[in-house]
Design an enzyme around this catalytic site. Sequence first.
Site, PDB file in Angstrom:
ATOM      1  N   ASN A 119       0.837  -1.209   0.000  1.00  8.92           N
ATOM      2  CA  ASN A 119       0.000   0.000   0.000  1.00  8.92           C
ATOM      3  C   ASN A 119       0.865   1.250   0.000  1.00  8.92           C
ATOM      4  OD1 ASN A 119      -2.292  -1.598   0.421  1.00  8.92           O
ATOM      5  ND2 ASN A 119      -2.197  -1.355   2.643  1.00  8.92           N
ATOM      6  N   ASP A 137       0.724   4.577   2.164  1.00  9.64           N
ATOM      7  CA  ASP A 137       0.079   5.106   3.366  1.00  9.64           C
ATOM      8  C   ASP A 137      -0.021   6.630   3.278  1.00  9.64           C
ATOM      9  OD1 ASP A 137       0.135   2.502   4.201  1.00  9.64           O
ATOM     10  OD2 ASP A 137       1.617   2.807   5.795  1.00  9.64           O
ATOM     11  N   GLY A 179       2.118  -6.553   4.129  1.00  7.53           N
ATOM     12  CA  GLY A 179       3.056  -7.444   3.448  1.00  7.53           C
ATOM     13  C   GLY A 179       4.374  -6.754   3.172  1.00  7.53           C
ATOM     14  N   ASN A 228      -3.026  -9.906  17.764  1.00  6.22           N
ATOM     15  CA  ASN A 228      -3.080  -9.210  19.044  1.00  6.22           C
ATOM     16  C   ASN A 228      -4.302  -9.774  19.777  1.00  6.22           C
ATOM     17  OD1 ASN A 228      -5.371  -7.854  18.112  1.00  6.22           O
ATOM     18  ND2 ASN A 228      -4.214  -6.061  17.449  1.00  6.22           N
ATOM     19  N   THR A 285       0.671 -10.480  20.481  1.00  2.00           N
ATOM     20  CA  THR A 285       1.243  -9.175  20.813  1.00  2.00           C
ATOM     21  C   THR A 285       0.286  -8.439  21.744  1.00  2.00           C
ATOM     22  OG1 THR A 285       0.301  -8.266  18.786  1.00  2.00           O
ATOM     23  CG2 THR A 285       2.586  -8.994  18.688  1.00  2.00           C
ATOM     24  N   ASP A 290       2.796  -3.571  26.310  1.00  2.00           N
ATOM     25  CA  ASP A 290       3.107  -4.606  27.308  1.00  2.00           C
ATOM     26  C   ASP A 290       3.911  -5.759  26.727  1.00  2.00           C
ATOM     27  OD1 ASP A 290       1.767  -3.239  29.230  1.00  2.00           O
ATOM     28  OD2 ASP A 290      -0.142  -4.225  28.807  1.00  2.00           O
ATOM     29  N   ASP A 349       4.987   7.049  16.556  1.00  2.00           N
ATOM     30  CA  ASP A 349       3.935   6.475  15.710  1.00  2.00           C
ATOM     31  C   ASP A 349       4.024   4.950  15.795  1.00  2.00           C
ATOM     32  OD1 ASP A 349       2.126   5.841  13.706  1.00  2.00           O
ATOM     33  OD2 ASP A 349       3.425   6.495  12.057  1.00  2.00           O
ATOM     34  N   GLY A 367       3.602  -3.816  14.648  1.00  2.00           N
ATOM     35  CA  GLY A 367       3.245  -5.231  14.516  1.00  2.00           C
ATOM     36  C   GLY A 367       3.973  -5.863  13.338  1.00  2.00           C
ATOM     37  N   ASP A 368       4.157  -5.089  12.279  1.00  2.00           N
ATOM     38  CA  ASP A 368       4.858  -5.626  11.104  1.00  2.00           C
ATOM     39  C   ASP A 368       6.337  -5.871  11.421  1.00  2.00           C
ATOM     40  OD1 ASP A 368       2.494  -5.468   9.683  1.00  2.00           O
ATOM     41  OD2 ASP A 368       2.877  -3.401   9.068  1.00  2.00           O
TER      42      ASP A 368
END
Length: 305
Positions: free
Chosen positions: A13, A15, A43, A185, A217, A221, A244, A249-250
């Site tokens: 993508n 962003d 990805g 998560n 995840t 924490d 940010d 997560g990626d």
Amino acid sequence: MNKSKITVIGSLNIDMVTETPYMPNQGETIIGTAFSSFTGGKGANQAVACARLGAEVTMVGCVGQDSMADQLITALGKEGIVTDYVKPVPHQATGIAAITVCDKDNRIIVIPGANHCLEPEDVTALEHVIAASDMVLIQQEIPFRTVEAAIRLAKSLNVRVILNPAPAVKLSAELLEMVDVITPNESELAIVLGLDGDGERSPEEIIGLYPHQIVMTHGKDGAFYKPADGEISHEPGREVEVVDTTGAGDTFNGALAVMLSEGKTLEEAVRFAVGASALSVTKLGATSGMPLRNEVEKYLAAGSV
Ligand code: RIB
């Protein structure tokens, strides 16, 4: 040491990031503080994370035939990622993510565009690529039928699969059995398991409901993890100056994939991934703060908590 080979199958993508001091209410117009655009997509982000952390990476996905596609291919190329299997499709725009960053958190709306043109046959045609991989890393911003086909193919070739089930959908027991590690998560795990959203369960309770190997995840924490038949463990998050969280997560998934593909234990891999994702949130944009391998090693060696 030889680099491990990771194939990432997923979205690409652009962003469009708007920064704002507060979220507008429904029907309200407000003045934001800044606008920027970055390469993104779960990805492509995970591919970048894997490459910066030391893997040989092949990206599989679809883009449009537009300048945003050129931007993505150039950016991935600069990271040393093989883009031969990123297919340009006609009559579809490259995927877009509208991201609002506010108070160190984000809200994201994805318009998949070309990402939704990645068909199962595109993946099954790449049997030679998957077979030569140490690990396949997949997310769910591509058609679900393609996610399923990729998992089945990797399984049939004895190649390990990490599934980052984001955005989440309920997953069948049969599919989950074929995945080596899932990385949701907490709220994604509830959806994957088809639980009602009462929000009453502790992280240990919800992860305990999952019958296979999992890394869950948990924002600042850190992460909870559990081998298929083992104890639940917790790797605490690290204190960092957050700018940010987009792409954290990626980074986590990329780091986990690199470590596991190199034969590290789940414990070692999760510790490394928590450190890498902590470093990634210190800059604006999904990949801007993604660290290099030596930066993570140095950070963890310094014992940062
Ligand atoms: O995980 C962050 C990513 O989600 C962004 O880069 C955006 O493109 C969406 O795919």
